[in-house]
Structures are given as structure tokens and as C-alpha cells.
Design a protein around this motif. Structure first.
Motif, PDB file in Angstrom:
ATOM      1  N   ALA A 121       0.825  -1.203   0.000  1.00 36.87           N
ATOM      2  CA  ALA A 121       0.000   0.000   0.000  1.00 36.87           C
ATOM      3  C   ALA A 121       0.862   1.257   0.000  1.00 36.87           C
ATOM      4  N   LEU A 122       1.920   1.260   0.812  1.00 40.45           N
ATOM      5  CA  LEU A 122       2.792   2.439   0.867  1.00 40.45           C
ATOM      6  C   LEU A 122       3.592   2.589  -0.428  1.00 40.45           C
ATOM      7  N   THR A 123       3.995   1.477  -1.020  1.00 40.30           N
ATOM      8  CA  THR A 123       4.725   1.536  -2.288  1.00 40.30           C
ATOM      9  C   THR A 123       3.862   2.159  -3.378  1.00 40.30           C
ATOM     10  N   ALA A 124       2.570   1.844  -3.367  1.00 42.80           N
ATOM     11  CA  ALA A 124       1.660   2.428  -4.368  1.00 42.80           C
ATOM     12  C   ALA A 124       1.610   3.948  -4.255  1.00 42.80           C
ATOM     13  N   TRP A 125       1.757   4.468  -3.032  1.00 46.42           N
ATOM     14  CA  TRP A 125       1.772   5.922  -2.847  1.00 46.42           C
ATOM     15  C   TRP A 125       3.092   6.542  -3.304  1.00 46.42           C
ATOM     16  N   LEU A 126       4.160   5.736  -3.312  1.00 50.86           N
ATOM     17  CA  LEU A 126       5.475   6.257  -3.688  1.00 50.86           C
ATOM     18  C   LEU A 126       5.725   6.205  -5.185  1.00 50.86           C
ATOM     19  N   TYR A 130       9.157   6.384  -6.719  1.00 50.16           N
ATOM     20  CA  TYR A 130       9.744   5.435  -5.786  1.00 50.16           C
ATOM     21  C   TYR A 130      11.078   5.945  -5.235  1.00 50.16           C
ATOM     22  N   ALA A 138       9.153   2.804   4.183  1.00 49.16           N
ATOM     23  CA  ALA A 138       7.922   2.035   3.973  1.00 49.16           C
ATOM     24  C   ALA A 138       8.178   0.538   4.102  1.00 49.16           C
ATOM     25  N   THR A 200      -0.403  -0.215  -9.438  1.00 53.77           N
ATOM     26  CA  THR A 200      -1.057   1.018  -9.868  1.00 53.77           C
ATOM     27  C   THR A 200      -0.765   2.124  -8.852  1.00 53.77           C
ATOM     28  N   PRO A 201      -0.121   3.221  -9.285  1.00 56.27           N
ATOM     29  CA  PRO A 201       0.185   4.294  -8.333  1.00 56.27           C
ATOM     30  C   PRO A 201      -1.089   4.896  -7.744  1.00 56.27           C
ATOM     31  N   ARG A 202      -1.034   5.250  -6.463  1.00 53.61           N
ATOM     32  CA  ARG A 202      -2.173   5.885  -5.798  1.00 53.61           C
ATOM     33  C   ARG A 202      -2.255   7.357  -6.131  1.00 53.61           C
ATOM     34  N   ARG A 203      -1.113   7.930  -6.471  1.00 53.11           N
ATOM     35  CA  ARG A 203      -1.085   9.346  -6.810  1.00 53.11           C
ATOM     36  C   ARG A 203      -0.756   9.488  -8.278  1.00 53.11           C
TER      37      ARG A 203
END
Length: 215
Positions: A121-126, A130, A138, A200-203
Motif C-alpha cells: 500500500a505504501l509503495t503504491a503511494w510512492l 519510488y 515504507a 497502480t500508483p495511488r497518486r
């Protein structure tokens, strides 16, 4: 249970299955096999408890950082279900329900399940950038802190130790786990650069707006 309720549940199950493509299923199986393979070198037991030091936590970290929360969770879950069924897939050829119940290390596999979700989950935000240091934090949070928060209390309960004693004994894992965190981030960074879209990136990536320089 009424017929409409059964039909609704079946429809939900079909939608969940449909979201997992053949490629997704292959990735899940590959990472489950990777985690199992990292147990082949065996395990080293040090300290007061018999909780082993293994390479398999590296596979768990990689699953979260490369596959993401959902597929990483399913990869770890597949490994643990097969192990609980009796296959010797944990380090040192361990298998069976005892390793999830009364064993001193019984809490750590449950920690893997939660830890891989946190890392993913944290990787998706990064992503897609990255950055190294946030990725390091993370991965350490999910791969060390979360896993220890579940594993250490279970060790204390199963061995009849004070919580502080089990926590102090778990310090033997830290040097190796920190190295695994660094290796995970370095590998994941290269994988995401070569194969973008695994998570899939969250941002959304920042969109550059062209500037009119004619004024």
C-alpha cells in the motif's frame, strides 16, 4: 440464506476472480515459489528462543514492494495455506499447523500477511518515482515493525516469556532484516523502472503544463 443472497455472493466472487488476470495469477504463484525457495538454505536459531533466522522475509518484502498489497498478500497467503496443509515450505523444511499455533515462531507468518499489505500500500503511494529513503522507510515499517508487532507477542505467549524478554531476543533479527530492506528497495526500484505498471500508483504523476514563451 435466501436465493438472492447466494446469487449476489456468487456474482461478487466472479467479479473478484475476473479482476485477477492470468498474468496476475502467474505473478502470485511465482512469488509464492520465490518465498518458498528462499527457505531452502535452511534456518539459523540463535538466542533464548527457537525462532529461526531465515531468508524468507526477504521474499515477503519483495512481494509487497513489487506486486503490491493485493497480489503480494495472495502470494504470501498461498504459501502459508500450502504450508498449513503439510507441505514443508517454511525454512528448514517445516510444514503443518503447529507452525501457526504453538510454535515460538507462530506469530511471524501472520505478521508477513499484514506486513506485505503495508509495504504494498505504501509503495503504491510512492510510485511512479519510488524515492529511495521513503521506500526504505515504507519497507522497514511493513517488513520489520509490523511483523515484529505480531511475531514477538506470540513468541512470548508460546514460550511463557515476559514480553520484554521476547522483544530483546528479537533484536537478533534486526541486522539481517535491515539488509533485506535495502536489498528489497534496490531490486524493486530497478523492477519498477523496467516494468512499470506492476503496481497502480495511488497518486497521479505530475502533469507538465506547457508555458507560452511568446509573450
Amino acid at each position: 440464506m435466501t436465493a438472492p443472497t447466494v446469487a449476489a455472493r456468487k456474482a461478487t466472487a466472479r467479479r473478484v476472480t475476473a479482476r485477477l488476470s492470468v498474468r496476475d495469477l502467474a505473478q502470485i504463484a511465482i512469488f509464492a515459489a520465490l518465498i518458498a525457495a528462499l527457505g531452502f538454505p535452511g534456518a539459523l536459531s540463535l538466542g533464548a528462543s527457537t525462532v529461526p533466522i531465515t531468508f524468507q522475509t526477504l521474499g515477503v518484502m519483495l512481494a509487497g514492494a513489487i506486486l503490491g498489497a493485493r497480489k503480494g498478500f495472495l502470494a504470501v497467503l498461498l504459501l502459508l495455506v500450502l504450508t498449513a496443509a503439510g507441505l514443508p515450505l517454511l525454512s528448514g523444511g517445516r510444514g503443518g499447523l503447529v507452525w501457526f499455533t504453538t510454535s515460538p515462531s507462530a506469530g511471524y507468518p501472520y505478521g508477513w500477511l499484514l506486513g506485505v499489505v503495508v509495504i504494498g500500500a505504501l509503495t503504491a503511494w510512492l510510485l511512479p518515482r519510488y524515492p529511495f529513503w521513503p521506500a526504505l522507510a515504507a519497507t522497514a515499517l511493513g517488513g520489520i515493525v509490523v511483523v515484529y508487532l505480531i511475531g514477538v507477542p506470540v513468541t512470548a505467549i508460546n514460550l511463557g516469556l515476559p514480553l520484554w524478554a521476547a522483544a530483546a531476543d528479537s533484536a537478533k533479527f534486526l541486522p539481517g532484516d535491515l539488509v533485506k530492506v535495502v536489498v528489497t528497495v534496490l531490486v524493486a526500484k530497478q523492477v519498477h523502472r523496467a516494468y512499470p505498471g506492476l503496481i497502480t500508483p495511488r497518486r497521479a504523476a505530475p502533469v507538465s503544463v506547457p508555458v507560452d514563451t511568446r509573450a
